[in-house]
Design an enzyme around this catalytic site. Structure first.
Site, PDB file in Angstrom:
ATOM      1  N   LYS A 157       0.828  -1.376  -0.053  1.00 14.39           N
ATOM      2  CA  LYS A 157       0.094  -0.002   0.052  1.00 14.39           C
ATOM      3  C   LYS A 157       1.123   1.249   0.013  1.00 14.39           C
ATOM      4  CE  LYS A 157      -1.680   2.823   2.912  1.00 14.39           C
ATOM      5  NZ  LYS A 157      -1.701   3.852   2.063  1.00 14.39           N
TER       6      LYS A 157
ATOM      7  N   CYS B 142      13.447  11.417   7.221  1.00 10.73           N
ATOM      8  CA  CYS B 142      13.468  10.569   8.449  1.00 10.73           C
ATOM      9  C   CYS B 142      14.895  10.962   9.035  1.00 10.73           C
ATOM     10  CB  CYS B 142      13.222   9.219   8.568  1.00 10.73           C
ATOM     11  SG  CYS B 142      13.856   8.345   7.286  1.00 10.73           S
TER      12      CYS B 142
ATOM     13  N   GLU C 248       9.901  15.402  15.929  1.00 18.57           N
ATOM     14  CA  GLU C 248      10.022  15.230  14.656  1.00 18.57           C
ATOM     15  C   GLU C 248       9.064  16.308  13.774  1.00 18.57           C
ATOM     16  OE1 GLU C 248       9.298  11.550  12.185  1.00 18.57           O
ATOM     17  OE2 GLU C 248      11.453  11.925  11.480  1.00 18.57           O
TER      18      GLU C 248
ATOM     19  N   GLU D 258      10.715   1.111   9.838  1.00 18.03           N
ATOM     20  CA  GLU D 258      11.657   2.140   9.720  1.00 18.03           C
ATOM     21  C   GLU D 258      10.866   3.484   9.897  1.00 18.03           C
ATOM     22  OE1 GLU D 258      13.319   5.185   8.519  1.00 18.03           O
ATOM     23  OE2 GLU D 258      13.276   4.437   6.409  1.00 18.03           O
TER      24      GLU D 258
HETATM   25  P1  ADP Z   1       3.414  10.206   7.449  1.00 13.84           P
HETATM   26  O1  ADP Z   1       3.216  11.179   8.513  1.00 13.84           O
HETATM   27  O2  ADP Z   1       4.571  10.302   6.850  1.00 13.84           O
HETATM   28  O3  ADP Z   1       2.025  10.424   6.472  1.00 13.84           O
HETATM   29  P2  ADP Z   1       2.125   7.516   8.345  1.00 13.84           P
HETATM   30  O4  ADP Z   1       2.452   6.901   9.270  1.00 13.84           O
HETATM   31  O5  ADP Z   1       0.902   8.588   8.613  1.00 13.84           O
HETATM   32  O6  ADP Z   1       3.177   8.718   7.963  1.00 13.84           O
HETATM   33  O7  ADP Z   1       1.895   7.226   6.821  1.00 13.84           O
HETATM   34  C1  ADP Z   1       2.755   6.123   6.222  1.00 13.84           C
HETATM   35  C2  ADP Z   1       2.183   5.134   5.661  1.00 13.84           C
HETATM   36  O8  ADP Z   1       1.169   4.467   6.853  1.00 13.84           O
HETATM   37  C3  ADP Z   1       1.208   5.564   4.654  1.00 13.84           C
HETATM   38  O9  ADP Z   1       1.009   4.690   3.605  1.00 13.84           O
HETATM   39  C4  ADP Z   1      -0.246   5.577   5.325  1.00 13.84           C
HETATM   40  O10 ADP Z   1      -1.433   5.257   4.889  1.00 13.84           O
HETATM   41  C5  ADP Z   1      -0.088   4.321   6.383  1.00 13.84           C
HETATM   42  N1  ADP Z   1      -0.952   4.429   7.399  1.00 13.84           N
HETATM   43  C6  ADP Z   1      -1.494   5.234   8.055  1.00 13.84           C
HETATM   44  N2  ADP Z   1      -2.281   4.873   9.220  1.00 13.84           N
HETATM   45  C7  ADP Z   1      -2.208   3.680   9.105  1.00 13.84           C
HETATM   46  C8  ADP Z   1      -3.010   2.493   9.865  1.00 13.84           C
HETATM   47  N3  ADP Z   1      -3.863   3.053  10.728  1.00 13.84           N
HETATM   48  N4  ADP Z   1      -2.701   1.172   9.474  1.00 13.84           N
HETATM   49  C9  ADP Z   1      -1.833   1.001   8.443  1.00 13.84           C
HETATM   50  N5  ADP Z   1      -1.085   1.797   7.781  1.00 13.84           N
HETATM   51  C10 ADP Z   1      -1.486   3.061   8.009  1.00 13.84           C
END
Ligand code: ADP
Length: 491
Positions: free
Chosen positions: A187, A296, A393, A262
């Protein structure tokens, strides 16, 4: 003042917007879509299929078939390597389309995107070479037995990636997973889904069998969450925010999936007065402002030896003021927009908080222009360790200058964080350099350089910056199960 250049009109064609499941482009089960933007203008550039739990289930079933019964399962390791090599060649051949689209969708400067796409091909080539070198061992057990180990694919791996290095993060995850013989359900980030879809097209062109690589677009809370709880997914590899990793850690608990993370950082970049100062200024500048701080490993805590502080801050501020912020498609641009309105607002919120908590704003701190999500390169001096701008961050072009007097004090403060992704030191004294490298709690340490990341070397975090190591041989451990086989030998 940072200067803003006007966004250009020419945009690459967007051909793929659906999910890739079982080597077919498919719409979402409920027909849902989401908008993806050009962060340089704030305009919608495409509508992309929004994955549902049913889409994830379909992709996981395709991956399971591929890994258990398909030609992938029977393929010689060397032939998996050949497919990865072929994919790397196709990345090179389509580098222009990939880098243009990467810049359009993420706001990365075109030069950075070109560098990333070259890195994608290198990463795939590196893991192509590993495919037929993933070996077990014979083990000298007691008794009349022959014991040996096999390294086998984990199975169906769910991979969830962020928006800051969309295509590079994909390669870091596809390369080792495919070299080891797994099948993937990925995804991509909802902010930047487009280049992953090009990679899906190229993977089919390279000849990866149906179901080996599946891409489901969509939101983290829906598609991402469904992947994390799916009972037939063996592993989740995640790159993103630490708070999301905590959610994933809980979501994967019931099925005890393997996980690797990561995550973020608040990396200490330490400048001693005995360093080559011009190199250190250049390095500190690159450490924080590369990709607008959306990195990061960003060197966001800048520890400067007290006696050097004024000169150093002055030189850094001069460079920050001259940085060209603007259209990422213009090769003269040095810094594009932040990825989204949300990120820009978050960064500007931290700038306001820094000022409120008493830090001195040396330069920057403002939005650039009123269109797109541009933020000025920003420097705070007089920052205290406990201020939010020094602990959180920010993921933007905001650096906190933290003066220090001696090595021990600096080291204790540098390690006083939940993060542990990267660290750097600038000095000509090899004792200081190696003592720091040994004692700082970080997965990557740079001496007199910054942001040097190579496919061949392990990358990952101490503490809350992650679990496991990507890149290098280490990543193979994330994508293999170790099996012990013991055979009774009748003399
Ligand atoms: P950022 O702050 O860099 O957007 P996220 O951790 O929100 O970081 O996003 C990184 C990835 O994790 C994206 O692909 C996002 O769609 C996915 N993501 C966000 N929330 C969830 C969740 N509850 N379960 C699985 N994947 C998630």
């Amino acid at each position: 003042m940072a200067t803003a250049t006007a966004p250009r009109k020419s945009t690459p064609a967007i051909k793929q917007t659906k999910h890739l499941i079982n080597n077919e482009w498919v719409a979402s089960s409920d027909g849902g879509k989401f908008e993806t933007f050009n962060p340089a203008t704030g305009e919608v550039i495409a509508e992309v299929s929004a994955g549902t739990a049913a889409d994830i289930d379909r992709a996981v079933k395709a991956a399971r078939r591929a890994v258990e019964t398909g030609p992938w399962n029977k393929m010689d390791a060397a032939d998996r390597g050949r497919l990865l090599f072929k994919l790397a060649e196709l990345v090179d051949a389509n580098a222009e389309e990939l880098s243009m689209l990467e810049s359009l969708n993420s706001g990365k400067t075109i030069g950075d995107s070109q560098g990333d796409i070259a890195g994608v091909a290198n990463c795939l080539r590196y893991y192509a070479g590993w495919a037929d070198k993933i070996e077990g061992r014979t083990v000298p057990v007691r008794g009349n037995f022959l014991s040996y180990t096999l390294r086998q694919p984990v199975g169906v791996v769910g991979q969830i990636i962020p928006w800051n290095f969309p295509c590079a993060m994909l390669a870091w995850k596809w390369g080792p997973a495919l070299a080891c013989g797994n099948a993937i359900v990925m995804k991509p980030a909802e902010q930047t889904p487009l280049t992953a879809l090009i990679m899906g097209r190229l993977a089919m062109e390279a000849g990866f069998p149906a179901g080996v690589i599946n891409l489901v677009n969509g939101m983290g809370e829906t598609a991402g969450a469904a992947l994390c709880t799916h009972p037939d997914v063996d592993k989740i590899a995640f790159t993103g925010h630490v708070d999301t990793a905590k959610i994933i850690q809980k979501a994967t608990a019931d099925t005890l999936k393997r996980t690797s993370y990561e995550l973020g950082g608040k990396s200490p970049n330490v400048i001693f007065a005995d360093a080559n100062i011009d190199d250190a200024v250049e390095g500190a500048f690159h450490a924080i402002y590369f990709h607008g701080g959306q990195c990061c490993t960003a060197g966001s805590r800048l520890f400067v030896e007290e006696k050097l502080r004024d000169e150093f801050v002055e030189k850094l501020a001069k460079k920050a003021k001259g940085r060209r912020v603007g259209d990422p498609m213009d090769p003269a641009t040095q810094q594009g927009p932040q990825v989204s309105q949300e990120q820009m607002d978050k960064i500007l919120g931290y700038v306001a908080l820094g000022q409120k908590q008493g830090a001195k704003l040396v330069t920057g701190g403002q939005r650039v222009g009123d269109r797109g999500f541009f933020v000025e390169p920003t420097i705070f001096d007089g920052v205290k360790d406990e201020m939010a701008i020094a602990t959180d961050e920010i993921f933007g072009p905001v650096v906190s200058v933290l003066p220090f007097k001696n090595f021990d004090e600096m080291l204790e403060r540098a390690n006083r964080t939940h993060y542990g992704l990267a660290a750097a030191i600038w000095t000509k004294d090899i004792d200081k350099a190696h003592l720091y490298a040994k004692q700082v709690k970080a997965g990557t340490v740079w001496v007199n350089c910054y942001h040097v990341v190579d496919t061949t070397t392990p990358f990952g975090g101490f503490k809350m910056s992650g679990h496991g190591r990507e890149n290098g041989e280490a990543a193979l451990d994330l994508y293999t199960e170790l099996k012990t086989v013991t055979v009774k030998l009748n003399p």
